[in-house]
Design a protein around this motif. Structure first.
Motif, PDB file in Angstrom:
ATOM      1  N   UNK A   1    -102.362   6.961  37.053  1.00  0.00           N
ATOM      2  CA  UNK A   1    -103.596   7.744  37.155  1.00  0.00           C
ATOM      3  C   UNK A   1    -103.639   8.838  36.092  1.00  0.00           C
ATOM      4  N   UNK A   2    -102.521   9.533  35.905  1.00  0.00           N
ATOM      5  CA  UNK A   2    -102.471  10.616  34.919  1.00  0.00           C
ATOM      6  C   UNK A   2    -102.670  10.085  33.505  1.00  0.00           C
ATOM      7  N   UNK A   3    -102.049   8.949  33.209  1.00  0.00           N
ATOM      8  CA  UNK A   3    -102.224   8.348  31.890  1.00  0.00           C
ATOM      9  C   UNK A   3    -103.670   7.906  31.665  1.00  0.00           C
TER      10      UNK A   3
ATOM     11  N   UNK B   1     -95.429  13.335  39.440  1.00  0.00           N
ATOM     12  CA  UNK B   1     -95.787  12.729  38.152  1.00  0.00           C
ATOM     13  C   UNK B   1     -95.384  11.258  38.128  1.00  0.00           C
ATOM     14  N   UNK B   2     -94.180  10.960  38.602  1.00  0.00           N
ATOM     15  CA  UNK B   2     -93.726   9.566  38.625  1.00  0.00           C
ATOM     16  C   UNK B   2     -94.616   8.708  39.528  1.00  0.00           C
ATOM     17  N   UNK B   3     -94.959   9.229  40.689  1.00  0.00           N
ATOM     18  CA  UNK B   3     -95.754   8.463  41.659  1.00  0.00           C
ATOM     19  C   UNK B   3     -97.168   8.187  41.159  1.00  0.00           C
TER      20      UNK B   3
ATOM     21  N   UNK C   1    -106.558  13.516  41.810  1.00  0.00           N
ATOM     22  CA  UNK C   1    -107.558  13.254  40.775  1.00  0.00           C
ATOM     23  C   UNK C   1    -108.041  14.559  40.135  1.00  0.00           C
ATOM     24  N   UNK C   2    -108.030  15.647  40.902  1.00  0.00           N
ATOM     25  CA  UNK C   2    -108.388  16.951  40.345  1.00  0.00           C
ATOM     26  C   UNK C   2    -107.290  17.441  39.405  1.00  0.00           C
ATOM     27  N   UNK C   3    -106.050  17.223  39.781  1.00  0.00           N
ATOM     28  CA  UNK C   3    -104.940  17.595  38.904  1.00  0.00           C
ATOM     29  C   UNK C   3    -105.022  16.819  37.589  1.00  0.00           C
ATOM     30  N   UNK C   4    -105.344  15.531  37.688  1.00  0.00           N
ATOM     31  CA  UNK C   4    -105.468  14.699  36.486  1.00  0.00           C
ATOM     32  C   UNK C   4    -106.594  15.205  35.583  1.00  0.00           C
ATOM     33  N   UNK C   5    -107.708  15.613  36.171  1.00  0.00           N
ATOM     34  CA  UNK C   5    -108.828  16.135  35.380  1.00  0.00           C
ATOM     35  C   UNK C   5    -108.450  17.435  34.681  1.00  0.00           C
ATOM     36  N   UNK C   6    -107.735  18.306  35.395  1.00  0.00           N
ATOM     37  CA  UNK C   6    -107.290  19.559  34.783  1.00  0.00           C
ATOM     38  C   UNK C   6    -106.346  19.276  33.611  1.00  0.00           C
TER      39      UNK C   6
ATOM     40  N   UNK D   1    -101.286  22.471  35.803  1.00  0.00           N
ATOM     41  CA  UNK D   1    -102.051  21.316  36.294  1.00  0.00           C
ATOM     42  C   UNK D   1    -101.373  20.498  37.384  1.00  0.00           C
ATOM     43  N   UNK D   2    -100.058  20.438  37.403  1.00  0.00           N
ATOM     44  CA  UNK D   2     -99.336  19.577  38.331  1.00  0.00           C
ATOM     45  C   UNK D   2     -98.720  20.411  39.435  1.00  0.00           C
ATOM     46  N   UNK D   3     -99.092  20.145  40.674  1.00  0.00           N
ATOM     47  CA  UNK D   3     -98.472  20.867  41.774  1.00  0.00           C
ATOM     48  C   UNK D   3     -98.468  20.025  43.039  1.00  0.00           C
TER      49      UNK D   3
END
Length: 239
Positions: free
Chosen positions: A233-235, A227-229, A160-165, A150-152
């Motif tokens: 959004x991810x949370x 992930x840090x940046x 936002x697509x990475x977060x949805x995945x 998911x994270x790349x």
């Protein structure tokens, strides 16, 4: 017998196809992996190749699973992330409490990235390369899977697509707290960076292996920075 070299997995060993089988050079994890695969077959776990023994050249024999690995979301179908999460959860549930798990929570795959997953028509159907399987913590396995699927930081995938995945994969696996999952992702990224930093400075290794280490460090640290940046959004996506 005609031997066809296979690529796509995340290992540097000899792996060839012979008819409907795969022949794989044995490594330090081969014996445990064979025991895991035999157990998974005995209980009907469908997301792994079947172990068929050792050939005349001392290589493991596995059933061949047609399909391909993936390295970008455009190669995966809707529902692929949730399906992958369920596949991993089923592995953990199936091995929890078994003698193979020893004193740990369960048996983990150890390297369940999309490069070690066979896809058919964009949907995951099996994990391959079980030589990293071992007794372990299910969250470590899930954290690595969530990162690599998911994270790349490369590939121009909108965050936002990475977060949805990430949400889809977590929901497929089951209820895991957002902070726990992100923490597991960062731990695995940090572990890869630390291990490969040692390899990169080890001049007893080949130049090719040290270059691989440098690339792995760059990959892990860039994805960890992402992930840090975008932690908020991810949370939020996982909430």
């Amino acid at each position: 017998m005609i031997e066809e070299p296979l690529t796509g997995g995340n290992n540097a060993l000899e792996v060839v196809r012979v008819g409907d089988t795969v022949r794989r050079a044995r490594d330090a994890g081969a014996e445990f992996a064979s025991q895991v695969l035999l157990y998974l077959e005995s209980v009907g776990y469908p997301y792994a190749p079947r172990y068929l023994g050792i050939d005349e050249h001392g290589r493991d024999i596995l059933t061949f699973i047609p399909g391909n690995t993936t390295d970008h979301p455009t190669q995966r179908a809707p529902g692929a992330y949730a399906c992958g999460g369920r596949m991993l959860r089923d592995l953990h549930e199936t091995t929890a409490g078994h003698v193979l798990a020893a004193a740990a929570e369960c048996v983990i795959h150890g390297d369940p990235g999309p490069f070690n997953t066979v896809f058919q028509r964009g949907m995951p159907v099996a994990f391959i390369d079980w030589s990293s399987s071992r007794p372990g913590n299910r969250l470590d396995d899930l954290g690595y899977m969530a990162w690599t699927w998911c994270i790349q930081s490369q590939g121009r995938v909108p965050i936002d697509q990475q977060a949805q995945h990430l949400r889809e994969l977590r929901d497929g696996y089951g209820d895991v707290e957002p902070e726990q999952l992100l923490g597991a992702i960062v731990r695995r990224q940090t572990s890869i960076a630390d291990v490969e930093a040692v390899n990169a400075s080890n001049h007893n290794l080949t130049a090719t292996r040290r270059q691989h280490a440098e690339a792995a460090i760059a990959w892990a640290t860039a994805d960890r920075k992402l992930v840090y940046e975008h932690k908020a959004l991810l949370l939020s996506a996982l909430a």
